[in-house]
Design an enzyme around this catalytic site. Structure first.
Site, PDB file in Angstrom:
ATOM      1  N   ASP A 275       4.092   8.792  -1.098  1.00  0.00           N
ATOM      2  CA  ASP A 275       2.884   9.016  -0.114  1.00  0.00           C
ATOM      3  C   ASP A 275       3.399   8.616   1.500  1.00  0.00           C
ATOM      4  O   ASP A 275       3.011   9.135   2.468  1.00  0.00           O
ATOM      5  CB  ASP A 275       1.772   7.919  -0.390  1.00  0.00           C
ATOM      6  CG  ASP A 275       1.998   6.519  -0.670  1.00  0.00           C
ATOM      7  OD1 ASP A 275       3.338   6.090  -0.579  1.00  0.00           O
ATOM      8  OD2 ASP A 275       1.074   5.915  -1.341  1.00  0.00           O
TER       9      ASP A 275
ATOM     10  N   GLN B 273       3.809   5.640  -4.383  1.00  0.00           N
ATOM     11  CA  GLN B 273       5.282   5.416  -4.622  1.00  0.00           C
ATOM     12  C   GLN B 273       5.275   4.072  -6.036  1.00  0.00           C
ATOM     13  O   GLN B 273       4.355   3.311  -6.269  1.00  0.00           O
ATOM     14  CB  GLN B 273       6.114   4.647  -3.745  1.00  0.00           C
ATOM     15  CG  GLN B 273       6.191   5.550  -2.418  1.00  0.00           C
ATOM     16  CD  GLN B 273       7.151   5.009  -1.546  1.00  0.00           C
ATOM     17  OE1 GLN B 273       6.561   5.044  -0.432  1.00  0.00           O
ATOM     18  NE2 GLN B 273       8.392   4.684  -1.906  1.00  0.00           N
ATOM     19  N   HIS B 274       6.617   3.936  -6.508  1.00  0.00           N
ATOM     20  CA  HIS B 274       7.117   3.058  -7.461  1.00  0.00           C
ATOM     21  C   HIS B 274       6.518   2.910  -8.787  1.00  0.00           C
ATOM     22  O   HIS B 274       7.120   2.200  -9.852  1.00  0.00           O
ATOM     23  CB  HIS B 274       6.677   1.541  -6.903  1.00  0.00           C
ATOM     24  CG  HIS B 274       7.262   1.351  -5.523  1.00  0.00           C
ATOM     25  ND1 HIS B 274       8.468   1.549  -5.081  1.00  0.00           N
ATOM     26  CD2 HIS B 274       6.866   0.901  -4.349  1.00  0.00           C
ATOM     27  CE1 HIS B 274       8.947   1.228  -3.928  1.00  0.00           C
ATOM     28  NE2 HIS B 274       7.874   0.972  -3.269  1.00  0.00           N
TER      29      HIS B 274
END
Length: 476
Positions: free
Chosen positions: A239, A82-83
């Site tokens: 994820d 992520q991110h």
């Protein structure tokens, strides 16, 4: 291979910080017929950065290791870290290496954005989360401030899983789960927030379309992968959302993941809005929500304490009153980025085994404190904890969780839950089913069951008091 396969084949991909894993799975039974894995490198000196091109190369290597099975797949899905901020130029090539989720350089930009747009409570109500340094919006603000030429050259912004989906299909597509970790997708409206985008100077046209749950991103167009052209490609997800799918979670089932970092999460039917920032109010990949809290110090920190003591990680001894808060890397939950490890209550009769047990207690305490905020008010207080991640196989971790939580514990047998969740999403798309129901049919959450132990209230109280009384030291 045909004799082993009862149904069509799907591929689930886990593109993490450290590696890409690929599983070829029988869509009917959940049997894993082939697997592959290829590493990533992380650089950046003070920061944490990766070349997105290596994720693509690692995907090709992992699929190649799966052999003929991958070439017979009917659908594929990607779960990704992520991110991360992926910046692409007008030709679709990376402008610079991606800034990863664990790059904390954007901390000042995070604090400034929170203040400039109404404070933590306003962010929680609007976006669902208070955007810490991990969030993509803070990373974009950092890039504009520190590398304006790179920001100016950026024609498209993607998350890691979006980048892979676009290279697979030629389509710019993300999903609500991964989008909810950006800071510019608002959970209140389930859409990109134009005010935030204007504030950080990011055109909405630079972002991918957000697919609805169950919607395909496209089909495989890439010719340099061992996949059949025309195979369905699901929208993919982050994820943590993929792991929730991989477990087939129902609302209110708590998950505690023990890895280098620790996470606690559960599917919720109500939109989370935690103004303290402890809980990230993520969306899940199905249409519900995935409130989640993350700690920085988990298995790696406890292993370091064991090494300092010269003991095996399982050589713990219960008893005594020593307390340790093993915040060796600073801490995210509780929010103490400048903290170091703290030990309190050493006595002449303190043994190395008790000191090591105290490290386990401190790491688990931080996660269980966050769990109280993650769960809906109507979630059952005696629901079993699903224990996953590398630490879940360790007896000392399991027994510490049982003793401090007072809950029963289940350790699922299934490994590689992110890739399995991606495979369940692909199977759901292919078969027209709910992907979480697919995972439940596969039995992914089955595993060893451990009854509840009486909760160690005295240890909990000591930890709570030490965290409060040591606040000045931990914040310095």
């Amino acid at each position: 291979m045909g004799a082993q396969s009862a149904g069509p084949l799907v591929v689930g991909v886990d593109s993490s910080t450290q590696s890409t894993k690929a599983l070829v799975v029988d869509a009917d039974t959940g049997a894993v017929l082939a697997r592959g894995q290829a590493p990533h490198t992380v650089g950046g000196g003070e920061g944490k950065e990766s070349d997105p091109g290596q994720w693509w190369r690692a995907l090709g290597e992992a699929l190649a290791q799966c052999g003929e099975a991958a070439r017979q797949a009917s659908a594929l899905s990607v779960g990704g870290q992520q991110h991360g901020l992926v910046t692409l130029d007008a030709a679709g090539a990376p402008v610079r290496p991606a800034l990863l989720w664990n790059d904390v350089r954007p901390a000042p930009q995070s604090e400034r954005l929170i203040a400039e747009l109404g404070g933590a409570r306003a962010w929680a109500e609007r976006v669902g989360s208070v955007p810490g340094p991990a969030f993509t919006v803070a990373k974009w603000a950092w890039l504009r401030e520190h590398e304006p030429a790179a920001a100016e050259s950026t024609a498209a912004v993607r998350l890691p899983h979006d980048y892979l989906v676009e290279r697979l299909t030629g389509e710019a597509v993300t999903d609500r789960g991964d989008a909810s970790g950006t800071g510019w997708w608002a959970s209140r409206t389930e859409s990109y927030d134009q005010r935030i985008l204007d504030h950080v100077g990011l055109p909405a046209g630079a972002l991918p379309r957000v697919a609805r749950p169950g919607e395909a991103a496209g089909t495989v167009h890439a010719e340099d992968l061992p996949l059949p052209r025309g195979a369905l490609v699901a929208a993919g997800t982050g994820d943590n959302m993929a792991a929730a799918l991989g477990l087939g979670l129902r609302p209110g089932q708590p998950v505690l993941s023990l890895g280098t970092s620790g996470t606690v999460y559960a599917v919720a039917t109500r939109r989370p809005t935690d103004p303290t920032g402890t809980v990230a109010g993520f969306a899940d990949a199905r249409g519900d929500w995935l409130p989640l809290a993350c700690t920085l110090n988990c298995t790696l920190a406890v292993d370091r304490v064991a090494a300092l003591l010269g003991r095996d990680r399982e050589a713990v001894e219960e008893g005594g009153e020593v307390v340790m808060l093993p915040f060796l890397d600073g801490e995210r939950t509780p929010n103490l980025p400048g903290a170091s490890g703290l030990v309190h209550g050493l006595r002449h009769d303190t043994t190395p085994g008790r000191l090591l047990q105290a490290a386990y207690d401190g790491a688990v305490f931080a996660l269980l404190q966050a769990l109280d905020r993650v769960l809906d008010a109507d979630a059952a207080s005696d629901a079993p904890l699903l224990l996953i991640g590398g630490g879940a196989r360790g007896r000392a971790w399991r027994e510490t969780v049982r003793r401090l939580s007072g809950r029963p514990v289940v350790v699922p047998e299934a490994q590689e839950l992110v890739a399995l969740g991606a495979a369940a999403q692909a199977a759901g798309l292919l078969l027209g089913e709910d992907p979480a129901a697919v995972a439940r049919r596969w039995g992914t959450a089955r595993g060893a069951e451990f009854e509840a132990r009486p909760r160690d209230g005295a240890a909990w109280d000591r930890l709570t008091a030490t965290l409060a009384d040591g606040a000045a030291l931990l914040r310095s």
